[in-house]
Write a protein that holds these residues in place. Structure first.
Motif, PDB file in Angstrom:
ATOM      1  N   LYS A   1       0.820  -1.198   0.000  1.00  0.00           N
ATOM      2  CA  LYS A   1       0.000   0.000   0.000  1.00  0.00           C
ATOM      3  C   LYS A   1       0.864   1.262   0.000  1.00  0.00           C
ATOM      4  O   LYS A   1       2.064   1.219   0.217  1.00  0.00           O
ATOM      5  CB  LYS A   1      -0.940  -0.007   1.213  1.00  0.00           C
ATOM      6  CG  LYS A   1      -2.049  -1.039   1.116  1.00  0.00           C
ATOM      7  CD  LYS A   1      -3.092  -0.831   2.195  1.00  0.00           C
ATOM      8  CE  LYS A   1      -4.270  -1.766   2.012  1.00  0.00           C
ATOM      9  NZ  LYS A   1      -5.336  -1.512   3.023  1.00  0.00           N
ATOM     10  N   GLN A   2       0.195   2.400  -0.223  1.00  0.00           N
ATOM     11  CA  GLN A   2       0.908   3.658  -0.374  1.00  0.00           C
ATOM     12  C   GLN A   2       1.220   4.322   0.965  1.00  0.00           C
ATOM     13  O   GLN A   2       0.524   4.113   1.959  1.00  0.00           O
ATOM     14  CB  GLN A   2       0.080   4.625  -1.222  1.00  0.00           C
ATOM     15  CG  GLN A   2      -0.137   4.161  -2.649  1.00  0.00           C
ATOM     16  CD  GLN A   2      -1.112   5.062  -3.390  1.00  0.00           C
ATOM     17  OE1 GLN A   2      -2.080   5.550  -2.795  1.00  0.00           O
ATOM     18  NE2 GLN A   2      -0.871   5.283  -4.660  1.00  0.00           N
ATOM     19  N   THR A   3       2.263   5.137   0.950  1.00  0.00           N
ATOM     20  CA  THR A   3       2.562   6.055   2.045  1.00  0.00           C
ATOM     21  C   THR A   3       2.176   7.459   1.597  1.00  0.00           C
ATOM     22  O   THR A   3       2.567   7.896   0.506  1.00  0.00           O
ATOM     23  CB  THR A   3       4.056   6.025   2.407  1.00  0.00           C
ATOM     24  OG1 THR A   3       4.391   4.724   2.888  1.00  0.00           O
ATOM     25  CG2 THR A   3       4.375   7.055   3.484  1.00  0.00           C
TER      26      THR A   3
ATOM     27  N   SER B   1       9.934  11.851  -0.315  1.00  0.00           N
ATOM     28  CA  SER B   1       9.280  11.190  -1.447  1.00  0.00           C
ATOM     29  C   SER B   1      10.301  10.743  -2.486  1.00  0.00           C
ATOM     30  O   SER B   1      10.112   9.712  -3.147  1.00  0.00           O
ATOM     31  CB  SER B   1       8.240  12.119  -2.088  1.00  0.00           C
ATOM     32  OG  SER B   1       8.851  13.152  -2.843  1.00  0.00           O
TER      33      SER B   1
ATOM     34  N   ARG C   1      10.704   7.090  -3.950  1.00  0.00           N
ATOM     35  CA  ARG C   1      10.675   6.831  -5.393  1.00  0.00           C
ATOM     36  C   ARG C   1      11.881   5.998  -5.817  1.00  0.00           C
ATOM     37  O   ARG C   1      11.752   5.063  -6.619  1.00  0.00           O
ATOM     38  CB  ARG C   1      10.650   8.165  -6.141  1.00  0.00           C
ATOM     39  CG  ARG C   1      10.389   8.054  -7.632  1.00  0.00           C
ATOM     40  CD  ARG C   1       9.931   9.369  -8.239  1.00  0.00           C
ATOM     41  NE  ARG C   1      10.884  10.442  -8.063  1.00  0.00           N
ATOM     42  CZ  ARG C   1      10.735  11.443  -7.198  1.00  0.00           C
ATOM     43  NH1 ARG C   1       9.661  11.488  -6.427  1.00  0.00           N
ATOM     44  NH2 ARG C   1      11.630  12.396  -7.097  1.00  0.00           N
TER      45      ARG C   1
ATOM     46  N   THR D   1       9.008   2.450  -3.559  1.00  0.00           N
ATOM     47  CA  THR D   1       7.959   2.356  -2.545  1.00  0.00           C
ATOM     48  C   THR D   1       6.745   3.177  -2.969  1.00  0.00           C
ATOM     49  O   THR D   1       6.878   4.391  -3.182  1.00  0.00           O
ATOM     50  CB  THR D   1       8.476   2.863  -1.185  1.00  0.00           C
ATOM     51  OG1 THR D   1       9.674   2.159  -0.844  1.00  0.00           O
ATOM     52  CG2 THR D   1       7.443   2.674  -0.100  1.00  0.00           C
ATOM     53  N   PRO D   2       5.573   2.595  -3.089  1.00  0.00           N
ATOM     54  CA  PRO D   2       4.388   3.354  -3.509  1.00  0.00           C
ATOM     55  C   PRO D   2       4.085   4.500  -2.537  1.00  0.00           C
ATOM     56  O   PRO D   2       4.114   4.313  -1.324  1.00  0.00           O
ATOM     57  CB  PRO D   2       3.264   2.306  -3.489  1.00  0.00           C
ATOM     58  CG  PRO D   2       3.957   0.986  -3.577  1.00  0.00           C
ATOM     59  CD  PRO D   2       5.261   1.161  -2.866  1.00  0.00           C
ATOM     60  N   HIS D   3       3.800   5.656  -3.081  1.00  0.00           N
ATOM     61  CA  HIS D   3       3.533   6.811  -2.223  1.00  0.00           C
ATOM     62  C   HIS D   3       2.815   7.882  -3.031  1.00  0.00           C
ATOM     63  O   HIS D   3       2.782   7.847  -4.263  1.00  0.00           O
ATOM     64  CB  HIS D   3       4.834   7.381  -1.652  1.00  0.00           C
ATOM     65  CG  HIS D   3       5.723   7.994  -2.696  1.00  0.00           C
ATOM     66  ND1 HIS D   3       6.521   7.234  -3.533  1.00  0.00           N
ATOM     67  CD2 HIS D   3       5.934   9.292  -3.057  1.00  0.00           C
ATOM     68  CE1 HIS D   3       7.178   8.023  -4.349  1.00  0.00           C
ATOM     69  NE2 HIS D   3       6.838   9.280  -4.084  1.00  0.00           N
ATOM     70  N   ILE D   4       2.257   8.860  -2.312  1.00  0.00           N
ATOM     71  CA  ILE D   4       1.673  10.055  -2.917  1.00  0.00           C
ATOM     72  C   ILE D   4       2.292  11.262  -2.221  1.00  0.00           C
ATOM     73  O   ILE D   4       2.264  11.355  -0.989  1.00  0.00           O
ATOM     74  CB  ILE D   4       0.146  10.096  -2.757  1.00  0.00           C
ATOM     75  CG1 ILE D   4      -0.503   8.889  -3.448  1.00  0.00           C
ATOM     76  CG2 ILE D   4      -0.421  11.389  -3.344  1.00  0.00           C
ATOM     77  CD1 ILE D   4      -2.007   8.808  -3.220  1.00  0.00           C
TER      78      ILE D   4
ATOM     79  N   ASN E   1      -6.224   2.633   0.179  1.00  0.00           N
ATOM     80  CA  ASN E   1      -5.037   2.106  -0.485  1.00  0.00           C
ATOM     81  C   ASN E   1      -3.758   2.618   0.169  1.00  0.00           C
ATOM     82  O   ASN E   1      -2.677   2.518  -0.417  1.00  0.00           O
ATOM     83  CB  ASN E   1      -5.053   2.473  -1.970  1.00  0.00           C
ATOM     84  CG  ASN E   1      -4.062   1.666  -2.784  1.00  0.00           C
ATOM     85  OD1 ASN E   1      -3.821   0.484  -2.495  1.00  0.00           O
ATOM     86  ND2 ASN E   1      -3.460   2.291  -3.782  1.00  0.00           N
ATOM     87  N   ALA E   2      -3.875   3.193   1.363  1.00  0.00           N
ATOM     88  CA  ALA E   2      -2.713   3.701   2.098  1.00  0.00           C
ATOM     89  C   ALA E   2      -2.608   2.999   3.440  1.00  0.00           C
ATOM     90  O   ALA E   2      -3.621   2.594   4.025  1.00  0.00           O
ATOM     91  CB  ALA E   2      -2.833   5.217   2.309  1.00  0.00           C
TER      92      ALA E   2
END
Length: 303
Positions: free
Chosen positions: A2-4, A45, A49, A53-56, A127-128
């Motif tokens: 999942k995202q951070t 971030s 990247r 690692t998935p993140h927004i 999704n986080a």
């Protein structure tokens, strides 16, 4: 995975190399200067990247020459602009780097430090699983919006880097954040000044009593202390030829988040973070290039 959610600032770092900080009334010639993207959230971030690692990046972008610069550089990198505030100028950070690599910051805060909870409705929080926050944003009047968002999403693991302004954060804001049991990330000076302890290990235990969760205290070239289940462990650092120390702490917590999410135990995640932070201080500016990152991770020995 999942995202951070990475909540915080993206700014223009104006990096000025000087032989030393001038005394009052003194005149010195600079060695060099250049601009690049910076800001705590952006630096974190970037490490996420690099590690895949998935993140927004939840970073507002303002107007003016600095806002235009940030928006253009984000677009060049393929990073979506979270929200554009056309009526509030973006700020910048003057980074004075002395011979020996020590840095001093002079910040002009703008739109990048402001936050509104309703912006987060555009994100699927299902999704986080985690969120990064910095003390600089919490100190702002809109910091309460971040705290309120976190209190409504207690399912998220909070990684909190209070930074050097920790002593200026409102006590009630800190208390509300500590109740969320965040993973704290501080350096030696921040931890000791806040707790009044001269020994960082004692500071770690004091902070643990406030949060009841693991934490990390960075020690510069000496590495880091980690605390988990009320047990303190020293994780040695890695040698580095210091170019400047800009972004070392941000890169450290970014790497820590990444390797924890990969399933590394805290001690091993901190070791990887120490190694990457050492590479950052050997680099001009706050971020590693993808090529330098690949060089560093090839030296990792995963047990």
């Amino acid at each position: 995975m999942k995202q951070t959610l990475v909540i915080g600032s993206t700014v223009v770092d104006i990096i000025v190399q000087v032989p030393r900080i001038p005394a009052t009334g003194e005149d010195v010639n600079i060695v060099s200067q250049h601009m690049q993207l910076g800001g705590c959230a952006y630096n974190v971030s970037h490490m996420l990247r690099l590690t895949g690692t998935p993140h927004i990046l939840c970073s507002p972008v303002g107007s003016g020459i600095y806002g235009d610069y940030v928006a253009a550089r984000l677009a060049d990198t393929g990073i979506p602009c979270f929200i554009r505030l056309d009526n509030i100028p973006n700020g910048c950070c003057y980074c004075l780097v002395e011979d020996g690599g020590e840095r001093s910051f002079m910040s002009c805060h703008g739109a990048e430090y402001l936050f509104q909870k309703n912006w987060m409705t555009r994100i699927d929080c299902n999704n986080a699983d985690s969120v990064y926050i910095c003390g600089l944003e919490i100190e702002e009047p809109t910091g309460i919006e971040i705290i309120s968002f976190l209190e409504e999403h207690t399912e998220l693991i909070v990684f909190f880097a209070p930074g050097p302004r920790i002593q200026y954060l409102p006590a009630d804001h800190l208390e509300r954040l500590f109740r969320l049991k965040p993973v704290l990330h501080l350096n030696r000076e921040e931890a000791c000044s806040f707790t009044g302890c001269s020994d960082p290990a004692d500071a770690a235990r004091c902070l643990y009593r406030k949060t009841g969760n693991m934490l990390v205290i960075t020690l510069g070239k000496e590495g880091a202390l980690v605390l988990e289940d009320d047990k303190v462990c020293h994780i040695p650092g890695f040698p580095a030829e210091v170019t400047d120390t800009i972004g070392a702490g941000d890169s450290h917590i970014g790497a820590l988040i990444a390797y924890l999410k990969m399933g590394f135990p805290l001690k091993q995640a901190a070791e990887q973070a120490n190694r990457l932070a050492a590479a950052v201080v050997a680099t001009k500016g706050a971020i590693l290039s993808p090529e330098d990152f690949q060089t560093v991770i090839r030296s990792f020995k995963v047990v």
